[in-house]
Design a protein around this motif. Sequence first.
Motif, PDB file in Angstrom:
ATOM      1  N   LYS A   1      43.275  24.706 -16.498  1.00 10.83           N
ATOM      2  CA  LYS A   1      43.327  25.860 -14.972  1.00 10.83           C
ATOM      3  C   LYS A   1      43.340  24.040 -14.414  1.00 10.83           C
ATOM      4  CE  LYS A   1      41.884  28.764 -11.815  1.00 10.83           C
ATOM      5  NZ  LYS A   1      42.438  28.103 -10.585  1.00 10.83           N
ATOM      6  N   LEU A   2      44.152  24.560 -13.327  1.00  7.01           N
ATOM      7  CA  LEU A   2      44.220  22.355 -12.600  1.00  7.01           C
ATOM      8  C   LEU A   2      43.516  23.507 -11.077  1.00  7.01           C
ATOM      9  CD1 LEU A   2      48.451  22.152 -12.918  1.00  7.01           C
ATOM     10  CD2 LEU A   2      46.759  21.013 -14.198  1.00  7.01           C
ATOM     11  N   THR A   3      42.995  22.719 -10.661  1.00  8.16           N
ATOM     12  CA  THR A   3      42.293  22.734  -9.822  1.00  8.16           C
ATOM     13  C   THR A   3      43.473  22.771  -7.648  1.00  8.16           C
ATOM     14  OG1 THR A   3      41.008  20.678  -9.734  1.00  8.16           O
ATOM     15  CG2 THR A   3      40.600  21.298  -7.966  1.00  8.16           C
ATOM     16  N   GLY A   4      43.042  23.751  -7.917  1.00  6.68           N
ATOM     17  CA  GLY A   4      44.153  24.455  -6.965  1.00  6.68           C
ATOM     18  C   GLY A   4      44.681  24.928  -6.637  1.00  6.68           C
TER      19      GLY A   4
ATOM     20  N   LEU B   1      47.918  15.865  -4.537  1.00  5.53           N
ATOM     21  CA  LEU B   1      47.284  16.461  -2.779  1.00  5.53           C
ATOM     22  C   LEU B   1      46.571  17.641  -2.983  1.00  5.53           C
ATOM     23  CD1 LEU B   1      49.803  15.073  -0.575  1.00  5.53           C
ATOM     24  CD2 LEU B   1      48.128  13.656   0.071  1.00  5.53           C
ATOM     25  N   VAL B   2      47.325  18.728  -3.241  1.00  2.00           N
ATOM     26  CA  VAL B   2      46.322  19.624  -3.586  1.00  2.00           C
ATOM     27  C   VAL B   2      45.314  20.131  -4.433  1.00  2.00           C
ATOM     28  CG1 VAL B   2      47.016  22.099  -4.582  1.00  2.00           C
ATOM     29  CG2 VAL B   2      48.353  20.761  -2.734  1.00  2.00           C
ATOM     30  N   ALA B   3      45.444  19.289  -5.541  1.00  2.00           N
ATOM     31  CA  ALA B   3      44.404  19.748  -6.673  1.00  2.00           C
ATOM     32  C   ALA B   3      43.186  18.426  -6.732  1.00  2.00           C
ATOM     33  CB  ALA B   3      45.051  18.759  -8.321  1.00  2.00           C
ATOM     34  N   TRP B   4      43.214  16.688  -6.216  1.00  2.00           N
ATOM     35  CA  TRP B   4      42.289  16.260  -6.119  1.00  2.00           C
ATOM     36  C   TRP B   4      41.560  16.401  -4.553  1.00  2.00           C
ATOM     37  CZ3 TRP B   4      44.602  11.227  -7.909  1.00  2.00           C
ATOM     38  CH2 TRP B   4      45.326  10.813  -9.380  1.00  2.00           C
ATOM     39  N   GLU B   5      42.968  16.615  -3.209  1.00  2.00           N
ATOM     40  CA  GLU B   5      42.703  16.406  -1.780  1.00  2.00           C
ATOM     41  C   GLU B   5      42.267  17.916  -1.610  1.00  2.00           C
ATOM     42  OE1 GLU B   5      41.846  13.164  -2.169  1.00  2.00           O
ATOM     43  OE2 GLU B   5      43.467  12.797  -3.095  1.00  2.00           O
TER      44      GLU B   5
END
Length: 193
Positions: A187-190, A147-151
């Motif tokens: 580095k992960l998105t978000g 939810l944090v990384a994708w959305e």
Amino acid sequence: MTSVERDGPGTDGAATDEELLIRAARDASAFEPLVRRHSAALHGYFARRAPQAADDLLSEAWLQAYTARRGFDAGRGLARAWLFGVARNVLSAHWRRTDRQRPGPPGEGRDDPWEAVDARLDAASVAPRLRALLAELPPEERELLLLVAWEQLTPGEAAAVVGIPAGTARSRLHRARRRLRADVPLKLTGDPA
């Protein structure tokens, strides 16, 4: 940051998502700007989790959100988190209807949500390991991370979507990120670190 700052104002001027949703309880036309603002994000949510059914699920989510609009309580959180909560419920109902369970680990064939991850990775050699690590995460940590990384929801918004306190969500996100960081040099998105 308000919803308007994040998503931009609709054709209605400077009304926030929360104001529109509250107004939509009395005036159905106030719901339309919400659909314009959030359809792409909600469709992406469904497309990454159930690609073949994404369009239908989006329609169902908007129908359910419209029907439940009078139940929105701005005191309990942002409209964006409320909409993703509706989407999550629609997706859960879809999984129950189709085979009584959520998709299993990546590579098991049905509506593989991890394929979207593969397409976005810079190094193809990292993809199999990342998919395996995501599958190994406890489902509640994986859902929050996605939810944090994708959305691109905030941890607080993601907490509202899954119905847990914000502090619990931050702890679970920290654990998930720590597990992934230990094995995957991305580095992960978000990811704030």
